[in-house]
Design a protein around this motif. Sequence first.
Motif, PDB file in Angstrom:
ATOM      1  N   GLY A 145      43.917  30.377  20.881  1.00 10.03           N
ATOM      2  CA  GLY A 145      44.951  29.943  21.806  1.00 10.03           C
ATOM      3  C   GLY A 145      44.747  28.557  22.386  1.00 10.03           C
ATOM      4  O   GLY A 145      45.267  28.264  23.466  1.00 10.03           O
ATOM      5  N   LEU A 146      44.010  27.685  21.673  1.00  8.98           N
ATOM      6  CA  LEU A 146      43.816  26.307  22.126  1.00  8.98           C
ATOM      7  C   LEU A 146      44.980  25.475  21.582  1.00  8.98           C
ATOM      8  O   LEU A 146      44.988  25.088  20.420  1.00  8.98           O
ATOM      9  CB  LEU A 146      42.471  25.774  21.637  1.00  8.98           C
ATOM     10  CG  LEU A 146      42.094  24.351  22.042  1.00  8.98           C
ATOM     11  CD1 LEU A 146      42.000  24.222  23.558  1.00  8.98           C
ATOM     12  CD2 LEU A 146      40.775  23.940  21.391  1.00  8.98           C
ATOM     13  N   ILE A 147      45.977  25.224  22.424  1.00  4.13           N
ATOM     14  CA  ILE A 147      47.223  24.606  21.975  1.00  4.13           C
ATOM     15  C   ILE A 147      47.173  23.099  22.197  1.00  4.13           C
ATOM     16  O   ILE A 147      46.900  22.627  23.304  1.00  4.13           O
ATOM     17  CB  ILE A 147      48.425  25.223  22.708  1.00  4.13           C
ATOM     18  CG1 ILE A 147      48.474  26.731  22.442  1.00  4.13           C
ATOM     19  CG2 ILE A 147      49.729  24.561  22.273  1.00  4.13           C
ATOM     20  CD1 ILE A 147      49.576  27.464  23.162  1.00  4.13           C
ATOM     21  N   VAL A 148      47.429  22.356  21.123  1.00  6.89           N
ATOM     22  CA  VAL A 148      47.309  20.898  21.158  1.00  6.89           C
ATOM     23  C   VAL A 148      48.570  20.270  20.560  1.00  6.89           C
ATOM     24  O   VAL A 148      49.305  20.901  19.806  1.00  6.89           O
ATOM     25  CB  VAL A 148      46.065  20.411  20.382  1.00  6.89           C
ATOM     26  CG1 VAL A 148      44.788  20.842  21.087  1.00  6.89           C
ATOM     27  CG2 VAL A 148      46.068  20.958  18.948  1.00  6.89           C
ATOM     28  N   MET A 149      48.785  18.983  20.890  1.00  8.57           N
ATOM     29  CA  MET A 149      49.970  18.300  20.403  1.00  8.57           C
ATOM     30  C   MET A 149      49.728  16.801  20.328  1.00  8.57           C
ATOM     31  O   MET A 149      49.135  16.217  21.230  1.00  8.57           O
ATOM     32  CB  MET A 149      51.167  18.577  21.318  1.00  8.57           C
ATOM     33  CG  MET A 149      52.437  17.817  20.961  1.00  8.57           C
ATOM     34  SD  MET A 149      53.892  18.323  21.925  1.00  8.57           S
ATOM     35  CE  MET A 149      53.372  17.919  23.590  1.00  8.57           C
ATOM     36  N   ASN A 150      50.187  16.195  19.236  1.00 10.91           N
ATOM     37  CA  ASN A 150      50.311  14.752  19.124  1.00 10.91           C
ATOM     38  C   ASN A 150      51.795  14.411  19.157  1.00 10.91           C
ATOM     39  O   ASN A 150      52.572  14.950  18.356  1.00 10.91           O
ATOM     40  CB  ASN A 150      49.700  14.233  17.816  1.00 10.91           C
ATOM     41  CG  ASN A 150      48.186  14.194  17.862  1.00 10.91           C
ATOM     42  OD1 ASN A 150      47.589  14.059  18.924  1.00 10.91           O
ATOM     43  ND2 ASN A 150      47.548  14.300  16.704  1.00 10.91           N
ATOM     44  N   THR A 151      52.186  13.506  20.043  1.00  9.55           N
ATOM     45  CA  THR A 151      53.596  13.149  20.138  1.00  9.55           C
ATOM     46  C   THR A 151      54.010  12.133  19.076  1.00  9.55           C
ATOM     47  O   THR A 151      55.203  11.847  18.920  1.00  9.55           O
ATOM     48  CB  THR A 151      53.917  12.578  21.534  1.00  9.55           C
ATOM     49  OG1 THR A 151      53.055  11.465  21.802  1.00  9.55           O
ATOM     50  CG2 THR A 151      53.702  13.646  22.604  1.00  9.55           C
ATOM     51  N   ALA A 211      38.706  15.270  17.137  1.00  7.54           N
ATOM     52  CA  ALA A 211      39.139  15.083  15.748  1.00  7.54           C
ATOM     53  C   ALA A 211      40.657  15.205  15.635  1.00  7.54           C
ATOM     54  O   ALA A 211      41.293  14.470  14.876  1.00  7.54           O
ATOM     55  CB  ALA A 211      38.453  16.097  14.839  1.00  7.54           C
ATOM     56  N   PHE A 212      41.240  16.136  16.385  1.00  7.27           N
ATOM     57  CA  PHE A 212      42.696  16.270  16.356  1.00  7.27           C
ATOM     58  C   PHE A 212      43.355  14.984  16.843  1.00  7.27           C
ATOM     59  O   PHE A 212      44.322  14.500  16.239  1.00  7.27           O
ATOM     60  CB  PHE A 212      43.139  17.445  17.232  1.00  7.27           C
ATOM     61  CG  PHE A 212      44.627  17.646  17.263  1.00  7.27           C
ATOM     62  CD1 PHE A 212      45.279  18.317  16.241  1.00  7.27           C
ATOM     63  CD2 PHE A 212      45.390  17.142  18.312  1.00  7.27           C
ATOM     64  CE1 PHE A 212      46.664  18.488  16.258  1.00  7.27           C
ATOM     65  CE2 PHE A 212      46.767  17.311  18.344  1.00  7.27           C
ATOM     66  CZ  PHE A 212      47.400  17.978  17.310  1.00  7.27           C
ATOM     67  N   ALA A 213      42.833  14.412  17.919  1.00  3.00           N
ATOM     68  CA  ALA A 213      43.427  13.207  18.485  1.00  3.00           C
ATOM     69  C   ALA A 213      43.223  11.993  17.586  1.00  3.00           C
ATOM     70  O   ALA A 213      44.113  11.151  17.455  1.00  3.00           O
ATOM     71  CB  ALA A 213      42.831  12.936  19.867  1.00  3.00           C
ATOM     72  N   GLN A 214      42.072  11.886  16.952  1.00  2.00           N
ATOM     73  CA  GLN A 214      41.704  10.675  16.228  1.00  2.00           C
ATOM     74  C   GLN A 214      42.209  10.639  14.788  1.00  2.00           C
ATOM     75  O   GLN A 214      42.148   9.592  14.143  1.00  2.00           O
ATOM     76  CB  GLN A 214      40.187  10.521  16.246  1.00  2.00           C
ATOM     77  CG  GLN A 214      39.614  10.315  17.643  1.00  2.00           C
ATOM     78  CD  GLN A 214      38.110  10.467  17.709  1.00  2.00           C
ATOM     79  OE1 GLN A 214      37.426  10.490  16.671  1.00  2.00           O
ATOM     80  NE2 GLN A 214      37.570  10.591  18.909  1.00  2.00           N
ATOM     81  N   THR A 215      42.698  11.758  14.295  1.00  2.00           N
ATOM     82  CA  THR A 215      43.154  11.823  12.904  1.00  2.00           C
ATOM     83  C   THR A 215      44.630  11.463  12.808  1.00  2.00           C
ATOM     84  O   THR A 215      45.483  12.140  13.394  1.00  2.00           O
ATOM     85  CB  THR A 215      42.937  13.240  12.328  1.00  2.00           C
ATOM     86  OG1 THR A 215      41.548  13.571  12.402  1.00  2.00           O
ATOM     87  CG2 THR A 215      43.402  13.304  10.870  1.00  2.00           C
ATOM     88  N   TYR A 216      44.934  10.391  12.065  1.00  3.89           N
ATOM     89  CA  TYR A 216      46.330  10.117  11.731  1.00  3.89           C
ATOM     90  C   TYR A 216      46.725  11.129  10.670  1.00  3.89           C
ATOM     91  O   TYR A 216      46.202  11.120   9.546  1.00  3.89           O
ATOM     92  CB  TYR A 216      46.510   8.692  11.215  1.00  3.89           C
ATOM     93  CG  TYR A 216      47.966   8.345  10.983  1.00  3.89           C
ATOM     94  CD1 TYR A 216      48.690   7.657  11.951  1.00  3.89           C
ATOM     95  CD2 TYR A 216      48.629   8.740   9.821  1.00  3.89           C
ATOM     96  CE1 TYR A 216      50.035   7.359  11.765  1.00  3.89           C
ATOM     97  CE2 TYR A 216      49.969   8.454   9.630  1.00  3.89           C
ATOM     98  CZ  TYR A 216      50.657   7.767  10.600  1.00  3.89           C
ATOM     99  OH  TYR A 216      51.994   7.497  10.407  1.00  3.89           O
ATOM    100  N   LEU A 224      43.299  19.912   9.719  1.00  3.19           N
ATOM    101  CA  LEU A 224      42.383  21.054   9.777  1.00  3.19           C
ATOM    102  C   LEU A 224      41.026  20.691   9.201  1.00  3.19           C
ATOM    103  O   LEU A 224      39.984  20.955   9.824  1.00  3.19           O
ATOM    104  CB  LEU A 224      42.992  22.245   9.032  1.00  3.19           C
ATOM    105  CG  LEU A 224      42.167  23.528   8.963  1.00  3.19           C
ATOM    106  CD1 LEU A 224      43.098  24.746   8.882  1.00  3.19           C
ATOM    107  CD2 LEU A 224      41.208  23.568   7.760  1.00  3.19           C
ATOM    108  N   TYR A 225      41.016  20.072   8.016  1.00  2.87           N
ATOM    109  CA  TYR A 225      39.737  19.720   7.393  1.00  2.87           C
ATOM    110  C   TYR A 225      38.978  18.694   8.237  1.00  2.87           C
ATOM    111  O   TYR A 225      37.758  18.804   8.414  1.00  2.87           O
ATOM    112  CB  TYR A 225      39.944  19.169   5.983  1.00  2.87           C
ATOM    113  CG  TYR A 225      38.639  18.772   5.332  1.00  2.87           C
ATOM    114  CD1 TYR A 225      37.800  19.733   4.780  1.00  2.87           C
ATOM    115  CD2 TYR A 225      38.230  17.443   5.327  1.00  2.87           C
ATOM    116  CE1 TYR A 225      36.584  19.382   4.210  1.00  2.87           C
ATOM    117  CE2 TYR A 225      37.015  17.080   4.757  1.00  2.87           C
ATOM    118  CZ  TYR A 225      36.204  18.056   4.200  1.00  2.87           C
ATOM    119  OH  TYR A 225      34.989  17.695   3.649  1.00  2.87           O
TER     120      TYR A 225
END
Length: 293
Positions: A145-151, A211-216, A224-225
């Motif tokens: 349930g760790l919910i994340v978002m890139n706008t 990693a979620f934030a820094q990955t284009y 995911l990888y």
Amino acid sequence: MVTVLGQNQYGKAEVRIVRVSRDTVPHRVKDLTVGIALSGDLAATHLTGDNSAVLPTDTAKNTVYALARQHGIACIEEYGGLLARHFVDTQPAIHRARVRIEEYGWSPIASPAFPHSFVRDGGEVRTTEVVRDGSGLRIVSGVTGLIVMNTTASEFRGYVKDRYTTLRETSDRVLATEVNARWHLVAGGDGMSADDFDTSYTRTRRHLLDAFAQTYSLSLQQTLYAMGHHVLENHPETDEIRLSMPNKHHFLVDLEPFGQKNDNEVYFAADRPYGLIEGTVHREGVTPVIPVD
């Protein structure tokens, strides 16, 4: 037997809207579920089927989006008042409008270098699975349930297309997901104290977010990888991580019928159906032990 019509109302329930403001650092996100109930001189529609005073509930939904685009959403109280006044002031038959709003908070993930990355406040659950058998102790820690978002900083194109494909390619989209992760601790966490386990969990969560934030992102699979790789690269106590990440689709609302442009600002947040991306990342030579659900 004589019956009479008592209290009645109608409206639109659970309108999902995400409003992104990109003129600030970090971006500003308002994530709401809006419910509208209207009442007034509406007896005719119940008693005779005369709909001449009825504003369609679909119109109420569109109003939620259009006023958000036109006026923005500074706070839910102000926005709720704007909606309520609109329905009563513009519809002669409507004498009362009730607007209920739930807001879901988002916090920036990283530094100002990544103003488009957010994690939703609260809701996540820390997990563990411990197995003792003849081969020793196996500990799998995790988070759900760790919910994340890139706008922004996400696209999806170049995929297979066949006669049933309707999805349009995009070079700029909202990427949102719920991170459900489990990771295996080497040697059953042998020698680790309670503080060590807590520190390992906190650091793993941090590296997932970084990693979620820094990955284009060119795809959620790629993201995911990258997240799994980043965890293993920074955590010698972990040799395997399994991730399950639903694609929480955000669709741009078409505001052209109302004479408004929608420059990646107002979205409908769909909850189903959704794409589900799953995969395991492990060190070379390691035999995975985390079960596939």
